[in-house]
Structure formats: structure tokens, C-alpha cells
Write a protein that holds these residues in place. Structure first.
Motif, PDB file in Angstrom:
ATOM      1  N   GLU A  21       0.825  -1.207   0.000  1.00 38.84           N
ATOM      2  CA  GLU A  21       0.000   0.000   0.000  1.00 38.84           C
ATOM      3  C   GLU A  21       0.862   1.260   0.000  1.00 38.84           C
ATOM      4  O   GLU A  21       0.546   2.236  -0.686  1.00 38.84           O
ATOM      5  CB  GLU A  21      -0.923  -0.007   1.220  1.00 38.84           C
ATOM      6  N   GLY A  22       1.957   1.253   0.767  1.00 32.75           N
ATOM      7  CA  GLY A  22       2.811   2.422   0.821  1.00 32.75           C
ATOM      8  C   GLY A  22       3.457   2.736  -0.521  1.00 32.75           C
ATOM      9  O   GLY A  22       3.459   3.885  -0.977  1.00 32.75           O
ATOM     10  N   LEU A  23       4.003   1.710  -1.175  1.00 34.15           N
ATOM     11  CA  LEU A  23       4.625   1.918  -2.477  1.00 34.15           C
ATOM     12  C   LEU A  23       3.595   2.333  -3.526  1.00 34.15           C
ATOM     13  O   LEU A  23       3.874   3.188  -4.383  1.00 34.15           O
ATOM     14  CB  LEU A  23       5.347   0.641  -2.924  1.00 34.15           C
ATOM     15  N   SER A  24       2.416   1.734  -3.465  1.00 31.87           N
ATOM     16  CA  SER A  24       1.369   2.074  -4.432  1.00 31.87           C
ATOM     17  C   SER A  24       0.926   3.520  -4.266  1.00 31.87           C
ATOM     18  O   SER A  24       0.735   4.249  -5.252  1.00 31.87           O
ATOM     19  CB  SER A  24       0.179   1.128  -4.266  1.00 31.87           C
ATOM     20  N   ASP A  25       0.750   3.957  -3.011  1.00 32.53           N
ATOM     21  CA  ASP A  25       0.339   5.339  -2.775  1.00 32.53           C
ATOM     22  C   ASP A  25       1.423   6.315  -3.237  1.00 32.53           C
ATOM     23  O   ASP A  25       1.115   7.396  -3.752  1.00 32.53           O
ATOM     24  CB  ASP A  25       0.046   5.549  -1.287  1.00 32.53           C
ATOM     25  N   ALA A  26       2.694   5.958  -3.041  1.00 31.98           N
ATOM     26  CA  ALA A  26       3.776   6.823  -3.507  1.00 31.98           C
ATOM     27  C   ALA A  26       3.775   6.921  -5.034  1.00 31.98           C
ATOM     28  O   ALA A  26       4.041   7.988  -5.601  1.00 31.98           O
ATOM     29  CB  ALA A  26       5.119   6.292  -3.015  1.00 31.98           C
ATOM     30  N   LEU A  27       3.467   5.820  -5.703  1.00 31.72           N
ATOM     31  CA  LEU A  27       3.430   5.814  -7.160  1.00 31.72           C
ATOM     32  C   LEU A  27       2.352   6.745  -7.708  1.00 31.72           C
ATOM     33  O   LEU A  27       2.513   7.310  -8.800  1.00 31.72           O
ATOM     34  CB  LEU A  27       3.177   4.392  -7.675  1.00 31.72           C
ATOM     35  N   VAL A 196      -4.514  12.966   7.202  1.00 30.28           N
ATOM     36  CA  VAL A 196      -4.079  11.584   7.432  1.00 30.28           C
ATOM     37  C   VAL A 196      -5.021  10.609   6.732  1.00 30.28           C
ATOM     38  O   VAL A 196      -6.173  10.927   6.427  1.00 30.28           O
ATOM     39  CB  VAL A 196      -4.024  11.264   8.942  1.00 30.28           C
ATOM     40  N   ALA A 197      -4.508   9.416   6.469  1.00 22.20           N
ATOM     41  CA  ALA A 197      -5.318   8.363   5.844  1.00 22.20           C
ATOM     42  C   ALA A 197      -6.494   8.010   6.741  1.00 22.20           C
ATOM     43  O   ALA A 197      -6.383   7.953   7.970  1.00 22.20           O
ATOM     44  CB  ALA A 197      -4.466   7.129   5.581  1.00 22.20           C
ATOM     45  N   VAL A 198      -7.627   7.767   6.119  1.00 26.07           N
ATOM     46  CA  VAL A 198      -8.846   7.486   6.882  1.00 26.07           C
ATOM     47  C   VAL A 198      -8.737   6.176   7.660  1.00 26.07           C
ATOM     48  O   VAL A 198      -9.473   5.964   8.618  1.00 26.07           O
ATOM     49  CB  VAL A 198     -10.056   7.478   5.930  1.00 26.07           C
ATOM     50  N   GLN A 320      -0.483  16.634  -3.046  1.00 27.40           N
ATOM     51  CA  GLN A 320      -1.455  15.902  -2.231  1.00 27.40           C
ATOM     52  C   GLN A 320      -0.919  14.537  -1.816  1.00 27.40           C
ATOM     53  O   GLN A 320      -1.007  14.154  -0.642  1.00 27.40           O
ATOM     54  CB  GLN A 320      -2.764  15.731  -3.018  1.00 27.40           C
ATOM     55  N   ALA A 321      -0.356  13.817  -2.767  1.00 22.85           N
ATOM     56  CA  ALA A 321       0.134  12.468  -2.466  1.00 22.85           C
ATOM     57  C   ALA A 321       1.307  12.505  -1.496  1.00 22.85           C
ATOM     58  O   ALA A 321       1.353  11.707  -0.544  1.00 22.85           O
ATOM     59  CB  ALA A 321       0.536  11.761  -3.764  1.00 22.85           C
ATOM     60  N   LEU A 322       2.252  13.409  -1.714  1.00 19.01           N
ATOM     61  CA  LEU A 322       3.408  13.503  -0.822  1.00 19.01           C
ATOM     62  C   LEU A 322       2.980  13.907   0.585  1.00 19.01           C
ATOM     63  O   LEU A 322       3.420  13.317   1.576  1.00 19.01           O
ATOM     64  CB  LEU A 322       4.415  14.511  -1.374  1.00 19.01           C
ATOM     65  N   GLY A 323       2.113  14.909   0.666  1.00 12.86           N
ATOM     66  CA  GLY A 323       1.646  15.356   1.971  1.00 12.86           C
ATOM     67  C   GLY A 323       0.885  14.276   2.713  1.00 12.86           C
ATOM     68  O   GLY A 323       1.095  14.057   3.913  1.00 12.86           O
ATOM     69  N   LEU A 325       1.132  11.042   2.335  1.00 13.41           N
ATOM     70  CA  LEU A 325       2.034   9.963   2.725  1.00 13.41           C
ATOM     71  C   LEU A 325       2.814  10.333   3.987  1.00 13.41           C
ATOM     72  O   LEU A 325       2.866   9.559   4.954  1.00 13.41           O
ATOM     73  CB  LEU A 325       3.002   9.654   1.585  1.00 13.41           C
ATOM     74  N   ILE A 326       3.376  11.533   4.004  1.00  9.92           N
ATOM     75  CA  ILE A 326       4.165  11.960   5.161  1.00  9.92           C
ATOM     76  C   ILE A 326       3.290  12.099   6.391  1.00  9.92           C
ATOM     77  O   ILE A 326       3.655  11.669   7.495  1.00  9.92           O
ATOM     78  CB  ILE A 326       4.893  13.280   4.850  1.00  9.92           C
ATOM     79  N   SER A 327       2.104  12.701   6.238  1.00 10.84           N
ATOM     80  CA  SER A 327       1.225  12.902   7.385  1.00 10.84           C
ATOM     81  C   SER A 327       0.795  11.575   7.994  1.00 10.84           C
ATOM     82  O   SER A 327       0.781  11.414   9.224  1.00 10.84           O
ATOM     83  CB  SER A 327      -0.005  13.706   6.981  1.00 10.84           C
ATOM     84  N   THR A 328       0.482  10.600   7.144  1.00 14.53           N
ATOM     85  CA  THR A 328       0.030   9.315   7.658  1.00 14.53           C
ATOM     86  C   THR A 328       1.150   8.590   8.389  1.00 14.53           C
ATOM     87  O   THR A 328       0.938   7.991   9.451  1.00 14.53           O
ATOM     88  CB  THR A 328      -0.496   8.446   6.504  1.00 14.53           C
ATOM     89  N   VAL A 329       2.372   8.657   7.845  1.00 16.91           N
ATOM     90  CA  VAL A 329       3.504   8.004   8.500  1.00 16.91           C
ATOM     91  C   VAL A 329       3.788   8.654   9.856  1.00 16.91           C
ATOM     92  O   VAL A 329       3.930   7.976  10.878  1.00 16.91           O
ATOM     93  CB  VAL A 329       4.748   8.059   7.599  1.00 16.91           C
TER      94      VAL A 329
END
Length: 370
Positions: A21-27, A196-198, A320-323, A325-329
């Protein structure tokens, strides 16, 4: 269905799911940045959007055929890459079909449809899993994507330019900066660093409901029902927010989205055990994303000429994607190592920063120039 398929059918670990999921979201973010310049050319938009929907559909459905975790990971990456690369083309098509005075309503309707799909999709998936099982149910995941590919192809025909001009493929940062996109990206970036991710919201709700004596299964089921209400409420707010944008402009609506997110995170930080209180917190989060995402898309459409809109939507998607990802981590780490209140307090601080940046006038538009 993917977590259940990986764990129950392929016997994968939670870490494998997180990696996929992490790699897919980064892509997704990378694909949006790549797809932006491609979508600047009106003659390519229909093919890119249709191909993206088709690629997502076929790769997702094919996951039901795999026998190894690495195969599922590759197909998930293909699906999410296709999902990312189609977004700038789809949004550019939408902006070309709607007049500027209706950009808010156009993107509000699109966001409302996305949220309603997040309500109906899981319900349909649950029925298919009960009827057919997990693996066969995944095969049917391609069906909605096929319909989407057909629909976007028809829309592209309506939006097709008749001048036949082919535009070069390049990410024109100078042009985007000259059009005024850089300043609005500051409050948008602050918002996304707090978005953050839901799944973390669902986790918080599940733990709170479980602590009152409900079984783990009952708590999880109730949390998912509340999450469905979050999406339904978000759909209504996105639609109404679009009308508000067309009357008052995207700045006020975006700021309202950040404010209600602060209230939502305050609720999750306090940690109410009542399902009704959690429903309010989820609804506020749904309102926040409904307001903000609609305003962000309308801003890009209003601010940029058609020749730069694809690149603008691509840059917006990457931020949006970068933010996210970082916020969720970060929130996930704070949630685990310190406390849930610390994690949601961190996210609320970024939302407050976004409100302050919006009040300074950074989130502003000017008439589109052809």
C-alpha cells in the motif's frame, strides 16, 4: 477486499500489506506529476484518461488470479500508477467541458460521485464476497472501471478541440509560477501535511468502541458503518461546496475545510466512546475533505489557462500524495509511540497552519487567460 485476500488467501503478513500500500500510494504522486504535462495536450487527454481507467480496472481484477504476494504487489502498483496518470487528464477534461462560472459545481459533482462510490463500492464488495468468496469477487473489480473508461471516452469526444494544435510535452514550472500557482500551494501543502489516511480514523474509532465492552468484530463493523456515513456526508458537502465556490470563490471554502478538520481532529484526540460522538467527528472530517478537495481543483481550473491545466493538476496531485504519505507516516508513529492524542494534535496543527496561510491571502485566484 485486498487486505482479506492477502492475509486469508495468500497468507501474507501485515508488513507485506503495508509495503504494498505504501509503495502504491507513492506511485500515485509520481504518476500524477508525469501525467500532468501529457494532459496539457487536449488531443491526448481522452486516450490518457480512458487508458488510465482501463488499466486500473484490468490490473485490479487480475489480482484475483495471482498465487503469490509479489504478483499482487506488482498488479496493485500498475493499478495505482494508472489511477494516478489518469487524474490530470480527467480534471483537465472536466475543466474544458464546464464554463468558468460553474467550475465549483463541476468539481463538486465529481467529488460527490467519488465519495458515493466509496459508500456503494464496499457494500457491493461485501455482497460479492458473501456470495462468491474473496478471490472470485476480485475478478469483478474490473467491471466499474470498464464503465468509467467508456464514460470518459464519450466525455473526451465532447471536449475535443477542433483546432488540431498539438502541444509539447514538458512540465512548464516557469509558466505555472507566472500564472500564480506557487503561492496557493503553500496552504494546500500545509493542509495535506495534516490530512491523514482514513484508516487511522477507523483504527481510532474501532479501539474506542472496543474499549466499551463490544467485541473486536462488533467494534470494527460499527466503525466501518460510521466510515460509510463519513463518505456519504462528504459527498453532500462536496456538492454543496461546489455551489458555494461558484458564489464566493474557492478561498473561503478551502479555509472552511481546514477549520472543520481541526474540529474533527479535536474530537478524535479527546477520544469519545459514544458512536454518535464518533459519527460527528467522522462527519466533520468528511466535510473537511469535501470542501478542501473541491476548492483545490476549482482553484487550479480558475487560475491556469487550458495549456497549463494538465501540469497544474499534476503538480497539485503530487503535493497531495506527498503530503498525505508523510502525514500518515508521522501521525501513525506518534499514535503508536506517544498517544493517539499526540498524533491527531500534530495533524490539527498543520490544519491550523493552513487556515493561517489562507487568511494571509495565499490561496487566491485570478481570471483564467486563454
Amino acid at each position: 477486499m485486498l487486505p482479506a485476500f492477502l492475509s486469508n488467501v495468500l497468507h501474507a503478513s501485515a508488513s507485506a500489506l503495508g509495503l504494498i500500500e505504501g509503495l502504491s500510494d507513492a506511485l500515485i504522486g509520481v504518476a500524477k506529476l508525469v501525467g500532468g504535462p501529457l494532459a496539457d495536450d487536449p488531443r491526448r487527454r481522452g486516450r490518457i484518461a480512458g487508458g488510465g481507467y482501463l488499466g486500473t480496472a484490468l490490473a485490479t481484477g487480475a489480482i484475483g488470479l495471482v498465487t503469490a504476494v509479489w504478483q499482487a504487489g506488482i498488479l496493485r502498483a500498475i493499478a495505482w500508477w494508472s489511477r494516478g496518470i489518469r487524474s490530470p487528464a480527467r480534471d483537465s477534461l472536466l475543466a474544458s467541458l464546464a464554463p468558468p462560472r460553474a467550475f465549483g459545481r463541476a468539481f463538486g459533482l465529481e467529488r460527490a460521485g467519488d465519495n458515493l462510490g466509496a459508500v456503494a463500492g464496499p457494500l457491493l464488495a461485501a455482497g460479492l464476497v458473501t456470495w462468491l468468496g474473496i478471490r472470485p469477487a476480485l475478478w469483478f473489480a474490473f467491471v466499474p472501471g470498464i464503465f468509467a473508461a467508456v464514460a470518459i471516452t464519450i466525455a473526451a469526444r465532447q471536449a475535443r478541440r477542433h483546432d488540431g494544435v498539438r502541444r509539447p510535452i514538458r512540465l512548464d514550472f516557469k509558466g505555472l509560477r507566472g500564472a500564480g500557482l506557487v503561492r496557493p500551494l503553500l496552504p494546500i501543502a500545509a493542509f495535506e501535511f495534516g490530512n491523514v489516511a482514513v484508516t487511522l480514523l477507523i483504527l481510532r474509532a474501532t479501539q474506542l468502541l472496543h474499549s466499551t465492552g463490544r467485541s473486536a468484530a462488533a467494534a470494527a463493523s460499527l466503525a466501518i458503518v460510521i466510515y460509510a456515513a463519513h463518505n456519504a456526508f462528504g459527498a453532500v458537502i462536496a456538492y454543496l461546496g461546489g455551489h458555494w465556490i461558484d458564489r464566493a470563490g474557492p478561498r473561503l471554502v478551502f479555509g472552511a475545510g481546514a477549520v472543520v478538520y481541526v474540529l474533527a481532529y479535536a474530537g478524535f484526540s479527546i477520544g469519545p466512546h459514544s458512536p454518535w460522538a464518533l459519527l460527528i467527528a467522522f462527519s466533520l472530517a468528511g466535510a473537511g475533505i469535501g470542501f478542501a478537495e473541491t476548492a483545490e481543483s476549482a482553484l487550479v481550473a480558475l487560475l491556469l489557462p487550458d495549456r497549463l491545466r494538465g501540469s497544474g493538476f499534476g503538480v497539485l496531485g503530487a503535493v497531495q500524495a506527498l503530503g498525505d504519505l508523510i502525514s500518515t507516516v508521522v501521525v501513525g508513529v506518534l499514535y503508536t509511540t506517544v498517544s493517539p492524542a499526540a498524533g491527531f494534535g500534530y495533524a490539527a496543527a498543520w490544519m491550523l497552519a493552513s487556515v493561517l496561510a489562507t487568511l494571509t491571502g495565499a490561496f487566491s485566484t485570478r481570471p483564467t487567460v486563454s
